[in-house]
Enzyme design. Structure first.
Site, PDB file in Angstrom:
ATOM      1  N   ARG A  37      55.716   4.820 -75.136  1.00 39.71           N
ATOM      2  CA  ARG A  37      55.285   5.773 -75.747  1.00 39.71           C
ATOM      3  C   ARG A  37      54.066   5.865 -76.763  1.00 39.71           C
ATOM      4  NH1 ARG A  37      62.211   6.389 -76.476  1.00 39.71           N
ATOM      5  NH2 ARG A  37      61.776   4.249 -77.363  1.00 39.71           N
TER       6      ARG A  37
ATOM      7  N   ASN B  23      68.981   1.915 -72.168  1.00 42.96           N
ATOM      8  CA  ASN B  23      69.909   2.443 -72.639  1.00 42.96           C
ATOM      9  C   ASN B  23      70.898   2.462 -72.671  1.00 42.96           C
ATOM     10  OD1 ASN B  23      67.805   3.307 -74.650  1.00 42.96           O
ATOM     11  ND2 ASN B  23      68.385   5.423 -74.529  1.00 42.96           N
TER      12      ASN B  23
END
Length: 375
Positions: A240, A108
């Protein structure tokens, strides 16, 4: 300087979507720990979008001092924090207690965005402390690189999928772009010493080797990249629960653009670019668009649906099944689906499952690259 501005715009686009979000690990959201903060006239997501003169002003200096406080002992920074917020003395004291945390990351836009910001403030003010902290960040990025050229998502927290070579959300490409600008002696980083500049150049070379080794072959033909790759074997890897092994229609764009900016590409780089472009053409989705359907019964007041539209711009899926080029979707249950409608509402509306980014790559960037090579 043009490259720096382009890189900053890329960082800002992702940051505007990600800053202030929650950490997500293995599908479970937890808040990023940070002290209480007061409202501020400018948000962190806007801090790389100011006029040059602003970086020497009082507000820029206040935010730069915040950035120094948020830097971990490792030299990197954590993600998803509003670093432009007003901090009182209690909040500052709390941040000093967090210095030893091992949550430094390149995800990010973390670490790269802070370094770019500090470089601008240093160049505007010539205050040595900002240069020194930038250098600590640079040393962190160089130290975090694997011997094989890849970068993990987190360092030094090498656990779970954090250990994978991470292209997701352009993490590794952001690092390599910054290092390349340093290696190329861009004016914004003219204060970096020659020894570190040479290390940055070597790190980029190793990173390119990693990119080439990671490109996925299907039936003997090179295609694109996964969002993550195993740090030892270079094989595509999951992250994930809803991020499966796949070919990425999103992250592969940034990789190809980075390779296109190599001044003298060798045959392997040229093959990688041309093969990826061919794959993008094969994976193109036409005649559909993603639309927001008003639905007061839903938490956000709308749903996301895929509808037919013969006039729609081309789209690409975020994830493609390797070998079939079939778009795949996955919810928090970890079960792969073939349509967006099949996954739960929270994931359906909370993740970017489609992208139009390859369109410009194919229509503008690649033809421009071919033209440069023909000279």
């Amino acid at each position: 300087m043009t490259q720096l501005l382009q890189h900053s715009r890329c960082l800002l686009l992702c940051a505007s979507l990600c800053l202030g979000a929650a950490f997500v690990k293995d599908g479970n959201a937890t808040s990023a720990a940070q002290p209480a903060q007061a409202a501020t006239p400018i948000g962190w997501k806007d801090c790389l979008n100011q006029k040059p003169g602003w970086y020497g002003g009082a507000e820029a200096l206040r935010i730069a001092r915040n950035v120094l406080l948020y830097q971990r002992d490792s030299g990197g920074w954590p993600k998803n924090i509003e670093m432009a917020a007003m901090l009182d003395e209690k909040a500052k004291a709390e941040l000093l207690k967090q210095k030893s945390e091992t949550d430094s990351t390149i995800d990010n836009d973390a670490t790269c965005a802070q370094m770019i910001y500090l470089a601008r403030v240093f160049n505007a003010t010539q205050q040595t402390r900002f240069k020194d902290v930038f250098i600590r960040g640079l040393d962190y990025l160089l130290r975090a690189q694997y011997p094989n050229g890849g970068w993990p998502q987190y360092y030094p927290k090498l656990t779970g999928y954090y250990t994978h070579i991470t292209f997701n959300d352009d993490a590794m490409i952001n690092v390599m772009t910054l290092l390349r600008e340093i290696a190329r002696r861009q004016p914004a980083y003219g204060f970096v010493d020659e020894a570190r500049r040479a290390k940055a150049e070597k790190a980029v070379e190793k990173g390119i080797e990693c990119i080439l080794k990671s490109q996925i072959k299907v039936n003997g033909k090179l295609t694109a990249w996964c969002a993550q790759h195993d740090e030892t074997s270079f094989a595509p890897a999951p992250a994930r629960t809803y991020e499966k092994i796949s070919l990425s229609g999103s992250e592969s764009v940034g990789i190809v653009r980075f390779l296109m900016d190599i001044s003298r590409p060798n045959a392997h780089v040229v093959e990688a670019i041309q093969s990826a472009v061919a794959w993008f053409n094969q994976a193109k989705l036409t005649g559909i668009k993603v639309a927001k359907k008003p639905d007061a019964a839903q938490p956000k007041g709308y749903d996301l649906i895929v509808v037919e539209d013969a006039k729609a711009e081309p789209l690409w899926a975020r994830f493609y099944e390797i070998g079939t080029n079939r778009p795949i979707f996955c919810g928090r249950d970890g079960q792969i689906k073939t349509t967006l409608a099949e996954i739960e509402y929270e994931r359906r509306t909370g993740y970017n499952w489609y992208t139009g980014a390859p369109a410009k790559l194919l229509s503008q960037d690649y033809p421009a690259w071919l033209k440069r090579r023909a000279k």
